[in-house]
Design a protein around this motif. Structure first.
Motif, short mmCIF file in Angstrom:
data_model
loop_
_atom_site.label_atom_id
_atom_site.label_comp_id
_atom_site.label_asym_id
_atom_site.label_seq_id
_atom_site.Cartn_x
_atom_site.Cartn_y
_atom_site.Cartn_z
N TYR A 21 2.96 2.69 19.12
CA TYR A 21 3.42 4.03 18.36
C TYR A 21 3.26 3.74 16.78
O TYR A 21 2.56 4.71 16.40
N GLY A 63 16.70 7.99 16.12
CA GLY A 63 15.38 8.15 16.85
C GLY A 63 14.17 7.72 16.01
O GLY A 63 13.22 8.35 15.85
N ASP A 100 17.83 3.80 17.08
CA ASP A 100 17.27 4.20 18.31
C ASP A 100 17.86 3.38 19.69
O ASP A 100 19.04 2.87 19.22
N SER A 129 13.65 13.28 13.45
CA SER A 129 12.14 13.98 13.54
C SER A 129 11.71 13.64 15.04
O SER A 129 11.40 12.40 15.40
C1 LIG Z 1 8.40 10.42 19.37
S1 LIG Z 1 9.46 9.31 18.80
C2 LIG Z 1 9.68 9.73 17.08
C3 LIG Z 1 10.02 8.63 16.24
C4 LIG Z 1 10.03 8.98 14.85
N1 LIG Z 1 11.33 9.63 14.66
C5 LIG Z 1 9.03 9.65 14.33
O1 LIG Z 1 9.20 11.00 13.85
O2 LIG Z 1 7.72 9.18 14.26
C6 LIG Z 1 10.98 9.41 19.62
C7 LIG Z 1 12.22 8.48 19.44
O3 LIG Z 1 13.20 9.01 19.88
C8 LIG Z 1 13.81 8.06 20.57
N2 LIG Z 1 15.15 8.60 21.41
C9 LIG Z 1 15.08 9.57 22.31
N3 LIG Z 1 16.09 9.59 22.93
C10 LIG Z 1 17.02 9.06 22.17
C11 LIG Z 1 18.45 9.00 22.18
N4 LIG Z 1 19.13 9.51 23.23
N5 LIG Z 1 18.93 8.15 21.42
C12 LIG Z 1 18.36 7.55 20.35
N6 LIG Z 1 17.03 7.62 20.31
C13 LIG Z 1 16.39 8.22 21.13
C14 LIG Z 1 12.92 7.23 21.16
O4 LIG Z 1 13.27 6.16 21.73
C15 LIG Z 1 11.86 7.33 20.18
O5 LIG Z 1 11.80 6.18 19.81
#
Ligand SMILES: C[S@@+](CC[C@H](N)C(=O)[O-])C[C@H]1O[C@@H](n2cnc3c(N)ncnc32)[C@H](O)[C@@H]1O
Length: 371
Positions: free
Chosen positions: A21, A65, A112, A158
């Motif tokens: 990622y 996240g 996260d 985000s």
């Molecule tokens: C598409 S990535 C976005 C990462 C970063 N915020 C960005 O904008 O690049 C989505 C992230 O949300 C996290 N995520 C999804 N559900 C979550 C939850 N219930 N609690 C914490 N993190 C979560 C995923 O593990 C992942 O790392």
């Protein structure tokens, strides 16, 4: 590398290798960059540094996240620069010229789920001499409490809230009218399936907002960046992201037809993702009642990444490999993403002119007398 993941958790690919990622999140980075303006304005208009410094010179930020970086670092850097700028402006315009402002100390909480690659995140933190904050990792789901009451000044999240806490009830039940066996995602053109996904989204958002309302200081800000979204009245299957899910699904059904994986297994896969419209978001926030919507903007999200086959397939792989691997095992993963890349290339022309995802950015302020 095979990753073991927990049920209900879908980490982005870790590390900093070719399919990570960290190296394949340009589309999400664009969304973070595009939210800079609304965040800067929110901090300039809504944060009262003088009032805040009556109790402490600390400013606590949380990114919910955060994945393994690096987009989270850009988001955090921007928030800190905006607060510093606000501080300078307040100092310059202060009617009490002798008022002493203290130097702000920043602490940043990177949150996260527990199977996120926090090692890569911390290894790639900007070096401490150029990093104006103390960094802390906070493992756990943001669909629940993560911080003590009234402790955080600014929260940011985000590209995250599309991920539901779980697959909705009934969509995996062959005897239910909401059974979604012919598709791996919420296409939006089947009423029962769409309702099941929306209901789960409503439950999750309520839990998310209630937790944040507890954790933010009174008048603390919550920036929700790139939430969703669909244009009103357009099912997901008719927009660029929906096409991606459709192609992922059709590759799986092709592989099942060739006996490489089981058809039942494909039918039982439902991506835990929902893409709200701006008005669905507004309604949920207003119904929750613990935040005021201070600023909100919607505009067509990034679309150009879909036009580059290699770039887009790597972005998709970095985000969805874990979920595919967890469901089908490791053996089919390379073949599956190879087929997906081919399918995307064959259908590339669709992505010119198709409706794009809508980027929804919202700045919420915790009400002082939150319920
Ligand atoms: C598409 S990535 C976005 C990462 C970063 N915020 C960005 O904008 O690049 C989505 C992230 O949300 C996290 N995520 C999804 N559900 C979550 C939850 N219930 N609690 C914490 N993190 C979560 C995923 O593990 C992942 O790392």
């Amino acid at each position: 590398m095979e990753t073991k993941i927990l049920p209900g958790s879908y980490p982005m690919n870790g590390g900093d290798g070719e399919v990570s990622y960290a190296r394949n999140s340009q589309c999400q980075k664009r969304a973070v960059d595009d939210a800079k303006k609304i965040i800067n304005e929110a901090i300039a208009d809504l944060i009262d540094i003088k009032n805040l410094q009556k109790s402490s010179n600390r400013f606590l930020i949380a990114d919910l996240g955060c994945a393994a970086g690096p987009n989270t670092f850009f988001a955090v850097q921007n928030i800190i620069e905006a607060v510093d700028n606000k501080c300078k402006t307040m100092q310059k315009n202060d009617p009490e010229p002798d008022h002493q402002y203290q130097t702000i100390e920043y602490q940043v909480f990177f949150n996260d789920r527990i199977d996120n690659d926090f090692n890569t995140l911390f290894r790639s933190l900007p070096c401490s001499s150029s990093r104006p904050y103390f960094a802390v990792g906070v493992p756990g789901s943001f669909y629940g409490r993560l911080f003590p009451k009234q402790s955080i000044h600014f929260m940011h999240s985000s590209n995250t809230l599309n991920w539901l806490s779980r697959v909705p009830d009934h969509v995996g039940d062959i005897n239910s009218p909401a059974w979604n066996g012919n598709s791996i995602f919420c296409r939006g053109d089947n009423k029962e399936v769409a309702e099941a996904y929306l209901n789960q989204y409503k439950k999750d958002m309520e839990v998310f907002l209630n937790a944040r309302a507890e954790e933010l200081v009174a008048e603390g800000l919550l920036a929700l960046v790139a939430v969703g979204g669909r244009p009103s009245g357009v099912p997901l299957c008719q927009i660029n992201m929906g096409k991606t899910y459709e192609f992922l699904g059709s590759c799986l059904f092709d592989m099942a037809a060739e006996g490489i994986i089981s058809k039942e297994k494909v039918e039982s896969l439902n991506l835990p993702q929902y893409y709200p419209t701006a008005s669905e978001m507004e309604e949920l926030i207003n119904k929750n009642g613990r935040f005021s919507i201070e600023k909100m903007e919607t505009f067509p999200g990034p679309g150009e990444h879909f036009h580059n086959v290699q770039t887009w397939s790597m972005i998709v792989r970095a985000g969805f490999e874990a979920i595919v691997q967890n469901h089908f095992g490791n053996e089919m993963v390379d073949e599956f993403f190879h087929r997906y890349t081919k399918k995307h290339a064959e259908n590339l022309s669709i992505f010119y002119g198709i409706t794009k995802l809508v980027q929804i950015n919202i700045i919420l302020k915790r009400k002082v007398c939150s319920k």
